[in-house]
Design a protein around this motif. Structure first.
Motif, PDB file in Angstrom:
ATOM      1  N   SER A   1      79.717 -45.932  27.608  1.00 51.34           N
ATOM      2  CA  SER A   1      80.241 -47.167  27.035  1.00 51.34           C
ATOM      3  C   SER A   1      80.526 -47.005  25.546  1.00 51.34           C
ATOM      4  O   SER A   1      81.556 -47.471  25.051  1.00 51.34           O
ATOM      5  CB  SER A   1      79.240 -48.302  27.256  1.00 51.34           C
ATOM      6  OG  SER A   1      79.672 -49.481  26.647  1.00 51.34           O
TER       7      SER A   1
ATOM      8  N   THR B   1      82.957 -52.366  28.251  1.00 49.57           N
ATOM      9  CA  THR B   1      82.026 -53.484  28.370  1.00 49.57           C
ATOM     10  C   THR B   1      81.367 -53.486  29.744  1.00 49.57           C
ATOM     11  O   THR B   1      80.161 -53.723  29.862  1.00 49.57           O
ATOM     12  CB  THR B   1      82.754 -54.818  28.123  1.00 49.57           C
ATOM     13  OG1 THR B   1      83.358 -54.787  26.839  1.00 49.57           O
ATOM     14  CG2 THR B   1      81.800 -55.984  28.205  1.00 49.57           C
TER      15      THR B   1
ATOM     16  N   LEU C   1      77.434 -53.172  30.519  1.00 50.34           N
ATOM     17  CA  LEU C   1      76.655 -54.139  31.297  1.00 50.34           C
ATOM     18  C   LEU C   1      75.781 -53.454  32.338  1.00 50.34           C
ATOM     19  O   LEU C   1      74.726 -53.974  32.705  1.00 50.34           O
ATOM     20  CB  LEU C   1      77.588 -55.134  31.984  1.00 50.34           C
ATOM     21  CG  LEU C   1      78.251 -56.162  31.069  1.00 50.34           C
ATOM     22  CD1 LEU C   1      79.280 -56.970  31.844  1.00 50.34           C
ATOM     23  CD2 LEU C   1      77.217 -57.076  30.452  1.00 50.34           C
TER      24      LEU C   1
ATOM     25  N   LYS D   1      72.014 -52.350  24.966  1.00 52.02           N
ATOM     26  CA  LYS D   1      73.086 -53.300  24.695  1.00 52.02           C
ATOM     27  C   LYS D   1      74.062 -52.823  23.631  1.00 52.02           C
ATOM     28  O   LYS D   1      75.044 -53.500  23.352  1.00 52.02           O
ATOM     29  CB  LYS D   1      72.486 -54.630  24.249  1.00 52.02           C
ATOM     30  CG  LYS D   1      71.655 -55.271  25.315  1.00 52.02           C
ATOM     31  CD  LYS D   1      71.030 -56.542  24.835  1.00 52.02           C
ATOM     32  CE  LYS D   1      70.181 -57.117  25.947  1.00 52.02           C
ATOM     33  NZ  LYS D   1      69.258 -58.113  25.487  1.00 52.02           N
TER      34      LYS D   1
ATOM     35  N   ARG E   1      77.723 -52.153  24.966  1.00 50.68           N
ATOM     36  CA  ARG E   1      78.362 -53.419  25.324  1.00 50.68           C
ATOM     37  C   ARG E   1      78.796 -54.178  24.079  1.00 50.68           C
ATOM     38  O   ARG E   1      79.908 -54.689  24.012  1.00 50.68           O
ATOM     39  CB  ARG E   1      77.388 -54.269  26.138  1.00 50.68           C
ATOM     40  CG  ARG E   1      77.987 -55.593  26.577  1.00 50.68           C
ATOM     41  CD  ARG E   1      76.955 -56.599  26.927  1.00 50.68           C
ATOM     42  NE  ARG E   1      76.188 -56.920  25.729  1.00 50.68           N
ATOM     43  CZ  ARG E   1      75.084 -57.633  25.727  1.00 50.68           C
ATOM     44  NH1 ARG E   1      74.573 -58.060  26.845  1.00 50.68           N
ATOM     45  NH2 ARG E   1      74.456 -57.888  24.608  1.00 50.68           N
TER      46      ARG E   1
END
Length: 98
Positions: A31, A65, A69, A74, A77
């Motif tokens: 990510s 994103t 998730l 986090k 994201r």
């Protein structure tokens, strides 16, 4: 690591609370990588007449994103959400094209 906890009547219970799910942390790395590539594309899209590059950066940030998730962390994201906001605002200011 998992450890054995001895309970009453010498029953043994497997405690998995300290284990790390390594497979899920890889989604955060992916990510972040997707977010960095999308951010670089969005930065280039700031140049006049190259705003259309944000149309490429936004789908990449959406994929990043989604990967974020699936992750335990986090940070990936959040990076992709910032790229989405940044690229979307740039498209808004340019009328979607410029």
């Amino acid at each position: 690591m998992a450890r054995l906890i001895s309970g009453e009547n010498s029953n043994q219970v497997l405690d998995m609370s300290n284990t790390v799910r390594h497979g899920w942390s890889m989604f955060n790395i992916l990510s972040i990588l997707v977010g960095l590539v999308a951010f670089v594309i969005a930065l280039v899209g700031l140049v006049p007449l190259l705003g259309w590059l944000n149309w490429l950066a936004l789908p990449m940030a959406i994929v990043g994103t989604a990967l974020g998730l699936l992750s335990d962390s986090k940070s990936g994201r959040n990076l992709n959400l910032l790229v989405l906001i940044f690229g979307g605002f740039r498209l808004f200011l340019g009328g979607g094209f410029i």
